[in-house]
Design a protein around this motif. Structure first.
Motif, short mmCIF file in Angstrom:
data_model
loop_
_atom_site.label_atom_id
_atom_site.label_comp_id
_atom_site.label_asym_id
_atom_site.label_seq_id
_atom_site.Cartn_x
_atom_site.Cartn_y
_atom_site.Cartn_z
N LEU A 1 0.83 -1.21 0.00
CA LEU A 1 0.00 0.00 0.00
C LEU A 1 0.86 1.25 0.00
O LEU A 1 0.54 2.24 -0.70
N MET A 2 1.94 1.26 0.76
CA MET A 2 2.82 2.43 0.80
C MET A 2 3.50 2.66 -0.55
O MET A 2 3.66 3.81 -0.98
N ILE A 3 3.92 1.59 -1.21
CA ILE A 3 4.54 1.73 -2.53
C ILE A 3 3.55 2.31 -3.52
O ILE A 3 3.86 3.24 -4.29
N LEU A 4 2.32 1.76 -3.52
CA LEU A 4 1.29 2.24 -4.45
C LEU A 4 0.90 3.68 -4.15
O LEU A 4 0.83 4.52 -5.06
N GLY A 5 0.64 3.97 -2.88
CA GLY A 5 0.10 5.28 -2.53
C GLY A 5 1.13 6.39 -2.48
O GLY A 5 0.91 7.47 -3.04
N LEU A 6 2.26 6.12 -1.81
CA LEU A 6 3.26 7.16 -1.63
C LEU A 6 4.31 7.16 -2.72
O LEU A 6 4.89 8.21 -3.02
N GLY A 7 4.56 6.00 -3.32
CA GLY A 7 5.55 5.93 -4.38
C GLY A 7 5.02 6.25 -5.76
O GLY A 7 5.74 6.77 -6.61
N VAL A 8 3.72 5.96 -5.98
CA VAL A 8 3.11 6.20 -7.28
C VAL A 8 2.06 7.32 -7.21
O VAL A 8 2.11 8.29 -7.97
N GLY A 9 1.10 7.18 -6.30
CA GLY A 9 0.00 8.13 -6.23
C GLY A 9 0.43 9.54 -5.85
O GLY A 9 -0.01 10.52 -6.47
N ALA A 10 1.30 9.68 -4.84
CA ALA A 10 1.69 11.02 -4.37
C ALA A 10 2.42 11.83 -5.43
O ALA A 10 2.10 13.01 -5.64
N PRO A 11 3.43 11.27 -6.15
CA PRO A 11 4.08 12.08 -7.19
C PRO A 11 3.11 12.51 -8.31
O PRO A 11 3.19 13.64 -8.79
N LEU A 12 2.22 11.61 -8.72
CA LEU A 12 1.24 11.98 -9.74
C LEU A 12 0.31 13.07 -9.23
O LEU A 12 -0.03 14.01 -9.96
N ASN A 13 -0.09 12.95 -7.96
CA ASN A 13 -0.98 13.95 -7.37
C ASN A 13 -0.29 15.30 -7.25
O ASN A 13 -0.92 16.35 -7.40
N LEU A 14 1.01 15.29 -6.99
CA LEU A 14 1.77 16.55 -6.95
C LEU A 14 1.77 17.23 -8.31
O LEU A 14 1.61 18.46 -8.40
N LEU A 15 1.88 16.44 -9.37
CA LEU A 15 1.85 17.01 -10.72
C LEU A 15 0.49 17.64 -11.02
O LEU A 15 0.43 18.75 -11.56
N THR A 16 -0.59 16.96 -10.69
CA THR A 16 -1.92 17.51 -10.98
C THR A 16 -2.22 18.74 -10.14
O THR A 16 -3.02 19.59 -10.54
N SER A 17 -1.58 18.85 -8.98
CA SER A 17 -1.80 20.03 -8.13
C SER A 17 -1.30 21.30 -8.80
O SER A 17 -1.80 22.39 -8.52
N PHE A 18 -0.30 21.17 -9.67
CA PHE A 18 0.26 22.33 -10.36
C PHE A 18 -0.12 22.37 -11.84
O PHE A 18 0.35 23.24 -12.57
N ALA A 19 -0.97 21.43 -12.27
CA ALA A 19 -1.25 21.30 -13.71
C ALA A 19 -2.31 22.26 -14.20
O ALA A 19 -2.52 22.38 -15.41
N GLY A 20 -3.03 22.93 -13.30
CA GLY A 20 -4.06 23.86 -13.73
C GLY A 20 -5.45 23.41 -13.33
O GLY A 20 -5.68 22.26 -12.93
N GLU A 21 -6.40 24.32 -13.46
CA GLU A 21 -7.76 24.06 -12.98
C GLU A 21 -8.46 22.95 -13.74
O GLU A 21 -9.40 22.33 -13.23
N GLY A 22 -8.04 22.65 -14.95
CA GLY A 22 -8.67 21.59 -15.72
C GLY A 22 -8.51 20.22 -15.11
O GLY A 22 -9.31 19.31 -15.40
N TRP A 23 -7.50 20.05 -14.26
CA TRP A 23 -7.23 18.76 -13.62
C TRP A 23 -7.83 18.68 -12.22
O TRP A 23 -7.49 17.78 -11.45
N PHE A 24 -8.74 19.61 -11.90
CA PHE A 24 -9.28 19.68 -10.53
C PHE A 24 -9.90 18.36 -10.08
O PHE A 24 -9.65 17.90 -8.96
#
Length: 386
Positions: A233-256
């Protein structure tokens, strides 16, 4: 269940409650209040975007997983006692809905309890079915949810290329309006403010069932099986999900929508594994932080309502009005407000539990849950004695 397992659940609930405030505090501290959420979703500055990334959607998803765990434990308890299922659990869900309705009208527009109540009524009829049936429901609802988010995201991205209307002046209802005016607005805009339930309920069905199945798979066990599952779960969530989520946080309002509802559940799985692993590795007497988190977890409903009430008192015009007064210090003062409220309800929860075994709202809720059962038993005894 072992004592350690119960400890892990209490700490997780405490973390989830504090994390939900980390999302809601940005609403309270905006001079436009909850109404500002429905503005153009303009991209905030880099610092605010990162601070929002730390909490946005993740702890809502974690809390949703934990509701699924709680539903699984209720189901197990009913099976052990040999009582019908869902039976009285539906009354519990109805009380939760009523609590959420009151919370919505009197305190906070973005209440999640009503959505959880509806979700729990649905999942109550699924939780006891076979693993194959549950997987089919999770895949079916989850796939539909992902496709819907994808289509809506495509629409939002297409709209980014069109000319935007000039931003309207921020409303003054929450910075200058009275408490009564805000309550009236919640009645008037009920459909608009409850729109998030369209996303929370299908997401909740998947996460409720996932929380139930993770419990059965041993995610809270202090064993090799539990440790291995938590690592995945930690590999999936923190190793994969968190970096992708960081990208969408700065990707613009379209990715809300992706940033709020699709990636955070993955991060929440990592948080579930991480916090549980930390609790299992702790030894000796718990320190102040763990004691505070445990106290919040044991009084989760009371703390959830209290933190929103405290945010309203601090920030709205009928209270201290700090949202408008300190708007020039945004975003720096927002984490400070979050920390002050967290320390306050951690302290109050710890003091309350010295004399009581449940939080104040939990005690009222427990009385309301048991009252009709007592009345029914008394009626049955009276009938039998005639």
């Amino acid at each position: 269940m072992t004592d350690r397992r119960i400890d892990a659940l209490d700490v997780l609930r405490g973390v989830a409650i504090m994390g939900t405030l980390g999302t809601n505090i940005w609403i309270f501290t905006d001079p436009g209040g909850p109404a500002a959420v429905f503005d153009a979703l303009a991209q905030p500055g880099a610092v605010e975007s990162f601070l929002r990334f730390l909490t946005n959607g993740k702890f809502l998803a974690l809390l949703t997983l934990l509701f699924g765990v709680g539903l699984e434990l209720q189901y197990r308890s009913a099976r052990r006692r040999g009582t019908p299922w869902p039976g009285w659990y539906l009354w519990r869900a109805a009380l939760l809905f009523a609590e959420g309705l009151i919370h919505y009208f009197l305190i906070f527009e973005f209440d999640v309890l009503m959505g959880y109540a509806i979700t729990s009524m649905i999942v109550a009829y699924l939780i006891g079915r076979s693993d194959r049936a549950v997987r089919a429901w999770m895949i079916g609802v989850g796939s539909t949810f992902v496709v819907a988010i994808g289509l809506l995201t495509a629409v939002l991205l297409a709209q980014q290329d069109t000319a935007a209307d000039p931003a309207s002046a921020p409303g003054t209802l929450f910075s200058q309006g009275s408490y009564g005016e805000q309550v009236a607005a919640r009645f008037e805009l009920f459909g608009l403010y409850r729109l998030e339930a369209v996303f929370i309920i299908p997401m909740g069905v998947v996460l409720f069932l996932l929380g139930s199945r993770l419990t059965r798979a041993g995610v809270f066990e202090d064993s090799g099986r539990g440790a291995a599952l938590r690592r995945r779960l930690m590999i999936l969530g923190l190793g994969v999900g968190a970096p992708l989520n960081l990208l969408t946080s700065f990707a613009g309002e379209g990715w809300f929508l992706v940033d709020r509802y699709l990636l955070p559940p993955l991060v929440a799985l990592g948080l579930l594994g991480l916090v549980t692993a930390i609790v299992h590795r702790m030894s000796g007497a718990p320190g102040p932080l763990r004691r505070g988190l445990t106290a919040v977890g044991r009084t989760a409903l009371s703390c959830y309502v209290f933190q929103n009430l405290a945010g309203a008192v601090l920030c709205y015009g009928w209270g201290l009005g700090l949202a408008a007064r300190l708007d020039g210090l945004r975003p720096w003062w927002v984490p400070v407000a979050w920390a002050v409220i967290c320390v306050l309800f951690m302290t109050l929860a710890s003091l309350w539990l010295r004399r009581h075994d449940r939080g104040p709202l939990e005690l009222v809720w427990q009385w309301a849950y048991r009252a009709p059962q007592r009345s029914r038993r008394e009626g049955e005894r009276a009938s039998a004695s005639r």
